[in-house]
Design a protein around this motif. Structure first.
Motif, PDB file in Angstrom:
ATOM      1  N   ILE A 132      -4.032  -4.106  14.132  1.00 31.92           N
ATOM      2  CA  ILE A 132      -5.299  -4.294  14.852  1.00 31.92           C
ATOM      3  C   ILE A 132      -6.379  -3.392  14.278  1.00 31.92           C
ATOM      4  O   ILE A 132      -7.510  -3.820  14.031  1.00 31.92           O
ATOM      5  CB  ILE A 132      -5.102  -4.009  16.357  1.00 31.92           C
ATOM      6  CG1 ILE A 132      -4.219  -5.083  16.988  1.00 31.92           C
ATOM      7  CG2 ILE A 132      -6.449  -3.948  17.075  1.00 31.92           C
ATOM      8  CD1 ILE A 132      -3.744  -4.731  18.390  1.00 31.92           C
ATOM      9  N   LYS A 133      -6.037  -2.138  14.019  1.00 30.84           N
ATOM     10  CA  LYS A 133      -7.020  -1.174  13.521  1.00 30.84           C
ATOM     11  C   LYS A 133      -7.489  -1.530  12.116  1.00 30.84           C
ATOM     12  O   LYS A 133      -8.681  -1.428  11.794  1.00 30.84           O
ATOM     13  CB  LYS A 133      -6.439   0.230  13.556  1.00 30.84           C
ATOM     14  CG  LYS A 133      -6.305   0.803  14.960  1.00 30.84           C
ATOM     15  CD  LYS A 133      -5.800   2.232  14.954  1.00 30.84           C
ATOM     16  CE  LYS A 133      -5.810   2.833  16.351  1.00 30.84           C
ATOM     17  NZ  LYS A 133      -5.367   4.241  16.379  1.00 30.84           N
ATOM     18  N   VAL A 134      -6.563  -1.922  11.247  1.00 32.20           N
ATOM     19  CA  VAL A 134      -6.940  -2.288   9.873  1.00 32.20           C
ATOM     20  C   VAL A 134      -7.858  -3.496   9.884  1.00 32.20           C
ATOM     21  O   VAL A 134      -8.898  -3.524   9.199  1.00 32.20           O
ATOM     22  CB  VAL A 134      -5.684  -2.559   9.023  1.00 32.20           C
ATOM     23  CG1 VAL A 134      -6.067  -3.188   7.677  1.00 32.20           C
ATOM     24  CG2 VAL A 134      -4.910  -1.262   8.784  1.00 32.20           C
ATOM     25  N   LEU A 135      -7.506  -4.524  10.666  1.00 39.51           N
ATOM     26  CA  LEU A 135      -8.332  -5.736  10.728  1.00 39.51           C
ATOM     27  C   LEU A 135      -9.702  -5.428  11.324  1.00 39.51           C
ATOM     28  O   LEU A 135     -10.728  -5.904  10.817  1.00 39.51           O
ATOM     29  CB  LEU A 135      -7.615  -6.799  11.559  1.00 39.51           C
ATOM     30  CG  LEU A 135      -8.333  -8.151  11.687  1.00 39.51           C
ATOM     31  CD1 LEU A 135      -8.560  -8.778  10.311  1.00 39.51           C
ATOM     32  CD2 LEU A 135      -7.541  -9.110  12.575  1.00 39.51           C
ATOM     33  N   THR A 136      -9.750  -4.631  12.370  1.00 36.47           N
ATOM     34  CA  THR A 136     -11.024  -4.296  13.008  1.00 36.47           C
ATOM     35  C   THR A 136     -11.928  -3.522  12.057  1.00 36.47           C
ATOM     36  O   THR A 136     -13.136  -3.786  11.973  1.00 36.47           O
ATOM     37  CB  THR A 136     -10.792  -3.475  14.287  1.00 36.47           C
ATOM     38  OG1 THR A 136      -9.944  -4.218  15.173  1.00 36.47           O
ATOM     39  CG2 THR A 136     -12.111  -3.174  14.982  1.00 36.47           C
ATOM     40  N   ASN A 137     -11.370  -2.557  11.328  1.00 32.90           N
ATOM     41  CA  ASN A 137     -12.174  -1.803  10.365  1.00 32.90           C
ATOM     42  C   ASN A 137     -12.773  -2.712   9.306  1.00 32.90           C
ATOM     43  O   ASN A 137     -13.901  -2.491   8.860  1.00 32.90           O
ATOM     44  CB  ASN A 137     -11.312  -0.718   9.710  1.00 32.90           C
ATOM     45  CG  ASN A 137     -11.351   0.596  10.457  1.00 32.90           C
ATOM     46  OD1 ASN A 137     -12.275   1.378  10.286  1.00 32.90           O
ATOM     47  ND2 ASN A 137     -10.354   0.831  11.299  1.00 32.90           N
ATOM     48  N   SER A 138     -12.029  -3.717   8.883  1.00 32.90           N
ATOM     49  CA  SER A 138     -12.536  -4.616   7.845  1.00 32.90           C
ATOM     50  C   SER A 138     -13.654  -5.510   8.357  1.00 32.90           C
ATOM     51  O   SER A 138     -14.418  -6.062   7.566  1.00 32.90           O
ATOM     52  CB  SER A 138     -11.389  -5.478   7.294  1.00 32.90           C
ATOM     53  OG  SER A 138     -10.953  -6.434   8.251  1.00 32.90           O
TER      54      SER A 138
END
Length: 318
Positions: free
Chosen positions: A216-222
């Motif tokens: 979730i965090k990786v996708l949100t940052n992108s």
């Protein structure tokens, strides 16, 4: 973006090791340095800062570094350090785990707890210094893998290792904005490699939750600059419900919505404090990081940082 080189080459022989100790502490965190070669000690470290990150390239004679409890008690640093081995071999340990790093391998260390690192002759070390908040925003539980060897020969570990090895060679040719953007990409790659290691070394429901939070965090940052970013859009992309997404985030310090706002405000604050971005308007920066209501942005910024966006910009204006 030229790096800052610190070397013992031009220091009188009897003072070289003492200077080297200072160079290490000034560049990374407070560390105790020991070596069998205290006289005529040769070492060099080049520091390159970009955005919220710092990448240091280090070579020296045989030595050991220790982050002791006494150092930590006097310290103000709150960073994670990622050590990449570029040549020969090195050793590191933290939290009861030990890592033997060959070329391209890397390991994560938390500056708020004791660790030690030892080097073989001929080593070349790349050390990435990351503020705690920058890694925690991407990874559920970094301390699950501190002191562990992350293989750099294949998979996500190789992608992350090669990315930062190549970035180190190209930083001098990049402007600040380019370097900052690449740094954010590199952090996403690093988080993916560390999350994979965490999932491989643990079992059970907590591991599954950590893996989901990291995704979730990786996708949100992108997608942070997308004004349509929402719990619904992220949940839909991952094939889960919004309710489950919020449940996964229930043990985090902030709710998912608040976490998105916090990330966006941090990125805007960093941009406004960057002298290389003075030509950009405040509204352009805010829009770039997903804000669409300037009045709401200004109120949120003041509440978070204690000053208006214009005041934050004025502090770095010549």
């Amino acid at each position: 973006m030229a790096g800052v080189l610190l070397s013992t080459a031009d220091i009188p022989e009897q003072r070289q090791f003492a200077h080297w100790q200072d160079y290490i502490c000034d560049s990374l965190v407070g560390l105790d340095c020991t070596s069998p070669t205290r006289e005529k000690f040769q070492g060099a470290i080049c520091n390159r800062k970009f955005g919220e990150l710092q990448l240091s390239t280090m070579t020296s004679d045989l030595m050991c570094l220790q982050r002791s409890k006494a150092r930590i008690a006097r310290a103000r640093e709150d960073d994670f350090l990622v050590a990449f081995e570029g040549r020969a071999q090195s050793y590191g340990s933290q939290d009861g785990r030990e890592a033997v790093l060959d070329v391209d391998d890397f390991a994560l260390f938390d500056s708020t707890r004791p660790y030690d690192v030892r080097f073989k002759p001929g080593f070349k070390h790349f050390v990435l210094k990351i503020p705690r908040s920058a890694l925690l925003s991407r990874l559920g539980n970094p301390n699950a893998v501190t002191g562990s060897r992350i293989p750099g020969g294949s998979g996500a570990g190789r992608i992350a290792s090669q990315f930062f090895r190549e970035l180190e060679q190209q930083l001098d040719s990049l402007d600040r904005l380019q370097a900052d953007r690449l740094g954010q990409i590199g952090l996403d790659l690093l988080a993916a490699a560390l999350a994979g290691m965490s999932a491989a070394s643990n079992q059970g429901r907590s591991t599954i939750k950590t893996a989901w939070v990291t995704r979730i965090k990786v996708l949100t940052n992108s997608r942070l600059g997308d004004p349509s970013l929402s719990p619904g859009s992220i949940a839909s992309s991952l094939g889960i419900s919004v309710r489950y997404l919020n449940t996964l985030f229930s043990s985090e310090e902030l709710s998912f919505d608040r976490w998105i706002w916090e990330l966006r405000l941090q990125r805007c604050h960093a941009a406004l404090a960057d002298p290389s971005q003075l030509a950009r308007s405040i509204s352009d920066i805010a829009l770039n990081w997903g804000f669409s209501d300037m009045a709401h942005f200004s109120r949120s910024f003041r509440q978070r940082f204690g000053c208006s966006p214009r005041e934050a910009r004025r502090r770095v204006t010549p």
